[in-house]
Design a protein around this motif. Structure first.
Motif, PDB file in Angstrom:
ATOM      1  N   VAL A 239      -7.050  -6.582  -9.879  1.00 57.45           N
ATOM      2  CA  VAL A 239      -6.091  -7.625  -9.492  1.00 57.45           C
ATOM      3  C   VAL A 239      -5.103  -7.074  -8.478  1.00 57.45           C
ATOM      4  N   ALA A 240      -4.548  -5.897  -8.742  1.00 53.89           N
ATOM      5  CA  ALA A 240      -3.650  -5.256  -7.777  1.00 53.89           C
ATOM      6  C   ALA A 240      -4.397  -4.909  -6.496  1.00 53.89           C
ATOM      7  N   ASP A 241      -5.640  -4.454  -6.638  1.00 53.47           N
ATOM      8  CA  ASP A 241      -6.426  -4.108  -5.454  1.00 53.47           C
ATOM      9  C   ASP A 241      -6.648  -5.329  -4.566  1.00 53.47           C
ATOM     10  N   SER A 242      -6.885  -6.480  -5.173  1.00 49.71           N
ATOM     11  CA  SER A 242      -7.107  -7.700  -4.406  1.00 49.71           C
ATOM     12  C   SER A 242      -5.835  -8.097  -3.649  1.00 49.71           C
ATOM     13  N   PHE A 243      -4.678  -7.975  -4.308  1.00 50.08           N
ATOM     14  CA  PHE A 243      -3.406  -8.251  -3.624  1.00 50.08           C
ATOM     15  C   PHE A 243      -3.204  -7.273  -2.473  1.00 50.08           C
ATOM     16  N   ALA A 244      -3.487  -5.997  -2.715  1.00 43.76           N
ATOM     17  CA  ALA A 244      -3.313  -4.996  -1.657  1.00 43.76           C
ATOM     18  C   ALA A 244      -4.218  -5.294  -0.464  1.00 43.76           C
ATOM     19  N   ALA A 245      -5.446  -5.721  -0.742  1.00 46.08           N
ATOM     20  CA  ALA A 245      -6.363  -6.061   0.349  1.00 46.08           C
ATOM     21  C   ALA A 245      -5.846  -7.258   1.131  1.00 46.08           C
ATOM     22  N   ALA A 246      -5.305  -8.257   0.432  1.00 46.72           N
ATOM     23  CA  ALA A 246      -4.730  -9.419   1.116  1.00 46.72           C
ATOM     24  C   ALA A 246      -3.530  -9.005   1.954  1.00 46.72           C
ATOM     25  N   GLY A 247      -2.735  -8.073   1.444  1.00 51.48           N
ATOM     26  CA  GLY A 247      -1.604  -7.579   2.218  1.00 51.48           C
ATOM     27  C   GLY A 247      -2.039  -6.864   3.485  1.00 51.48           C
ATOM     28  N   ALA A 248      -3.100  -6.083   3.373  1.00 50.48           N
ATOM     29  CA  ALA A 248      -3.602  -5.378   4.554  1.00 50.48           C
ATOM     30  C   ALA A 248      -4.078  -6.371   5.611  1.00 50.48           C
ATOM     31  N   VAL A 249      -4.775  -7.406   5.201  1.00 50.76           N
ATOM     32  CA  VAL A 249      -5.243  -8.423   6.137  1.00 50.76           C
ATOM     33  C   VAL A 249      -4.062  -9.139   6.792  1.00 50.76           C
ATOM     34  N   ALA A 250      -3.000  -9.360   6.020  1.00 48.52           N
ATOM     35  CA  ALA A 250      -1.819 -10.076   6.522  1.00 48.52           C
ATOM     36  C   ALA A 250      -0.893  -9.184   7.341  1.00 48.52           C
ATOM     37  N   GLY A 251      -1.210  -7.904   7.413  1.00 50.42           N
ATOM     38  CA  GLY A 251      -0.368  -6.990   8.182  1.00 50.42           C
ATOM     39  C   GLY A 251       0.777  -6.402   7.385  1.00 50.42           C
ATOM     40  N   GLN A 252       0.733  -6.528   6.062  1.00 51.79           N
ATOM     41  CA  GLN A 252       1.770  -5.962   5.212  1.00 51.79           C
ATOM     42  C   GLN A 252       1.135  -5.317   3.979  1.00 51.79           C
ATOM     43  N   PRO A 253       0.483  -4.168   4.169  1.00 52.56           N
ATOM     44  CA  PRO A 253      -0.098  -3.509   3.003  1.00 52.56           C
ATOM     45  C   PRO A 253       0.993  -2.975   2.090  1.00 52.56           C
ATOM     46  N   PRO A 254       0.924  -3.246   0.796  1.00 50.18           N
ATOM     47  CA  PRO A 254       1.938  -2.720  -0.110  1.00 50.18           C
ATOM     48  C   PRO A 254       1.707  -1.238  -0.394  1.00 50.18           C
TER      49      PRO A 254
END
Length: 292
Positions: A239-254
């Motif tokens: 679940v955290a990995d999926s959020f992190a991947a979405a952040g990377a795509v959006a230009g804001q990796p956590p």
């Protein structure tokens, strides 16, 4: 549940309750309250941590199990506002009935998350809590509370007309989300916490998911840290990995802090090294925002 996971849970819930230094209401409902835990001898104005508890948005799980962590953070020099909020059952449900196992309320759970973040700095001033820097705030939360912290930091990304939308990003130093239900779509696919996300969103999942899912509201521009146990079976690392991947795509990796051989509960258990890691991550965010 594995033997290790059961031992971790027993350790957390084995701590004695910790009474707050002050409690204040942010609304009229009995669940609309915040407990304040304050540092004893702060070196200076203490950064404020607004802390949301987990429990899959279900009524049996309240803020008390996170009070030992709040007290631990206060010992580290933080002022902590430990928030309660409305959880299941849905309005009209009878306490103790089968409905008490339902997760969350729409829209009341989200109303309360937003109200906490909006009102707590003012409550600090109203209560005269000296030595608290209400202008230096970190949002933090565990599990469903991690979702709350991430979502609260993303309200400016909601569409115009949303009841929770802010015109700009909230004035916070950042978010530290612990084993968060950070990506609701991923959590639904994994049936996290016995389909808690579906219960939270109710009968209009397709319409509500884009408004409720932190991963769908990226990028926020708010510094974000995810702390995740590598052996968590309650909210799996995917679940955290999926959020992190979405952040990377959006230009804001956590920033993702993965702690090996740690499950769901040690992150909020003050007896563990994992909880000390959490405090370190909060300190790192507040240090970045300290006056020069």
């Amino acid at each position: 549940m594995s033997r290790d996971a059961a031992a971790e849970e027993a350790s957390l819930f084995g701590h004695a309750p910790v009474a707050p230094d002050a409690t204040a209401a942010y609304g009229e409902h009995p669940d609309q309250v915040v407990d304040f835990h304050l540092p004893r001898d702060p070196a200076g104005p203490a950064p404020l941590v607004i802390l949301f508890h987990g429990g899959a948005w279900r009524a049996p799980y309240d803020r008390q199990h996170v009070a030992p962590l709040a007290a631990c953070l206060a010992e580290r020099g933080f002022a902590v506002a430990l928030a309660e909020y409305r959880r299941g059952p849905a309005p009209g449900g009878v306490g103790g009935s089968a409905a008490s196992g339902l997760a969350g309320r729409w829209p009341e759970t989200f109303d309360d998350i937003a109200a906490v973040v909006d009102r707590v700095p003012g409550l600090v001033r109203e209560l005269g809590l000296g030595g608290v820097d209400a202008g230096r705030v970190v949002l933090a939360g565990h599990s469903a509370g991690g979702h709350a912290a991430l979502w609260a930091a993303a309200r400016h990304r909601l569409p115009p007309g949303s009841r929770w939308r802010l015109p700009t990003a909230p004035p916070v130093c950042g978010v530290v989300a612990l084993a968060p239900i950070a990506d609701l779509a991923a959590a639904r696919a994994l049936r996290v916490c016995s389909d808690a996300v579906d219960q939270l969103l109710g009968d209009r999942i397709a319409a509500r998911l884009p408004l409720a899912d932190p991963a769908a509201l990226l990028p926020t521009g708010v510094p974000t840290v995810l702390v995740q146990g590598g052996t968590d079976v309650d909210v799996p690392p995917q679940v955290a990995d999926s959020f992190a991947a979405a952040g990377a795509v959006a230009g804001q990796p956590p920033r993702v802090v993965r702690i090996a051989a740690v499950g769901h509960f040690p992150l909020i258990d003050p007896a563990t090294a994992a909880a000390r890691t959490v405090a370190d991550e909060i300190a790192r965010l507040t240090a970045r925002s300290s006056p020069s």
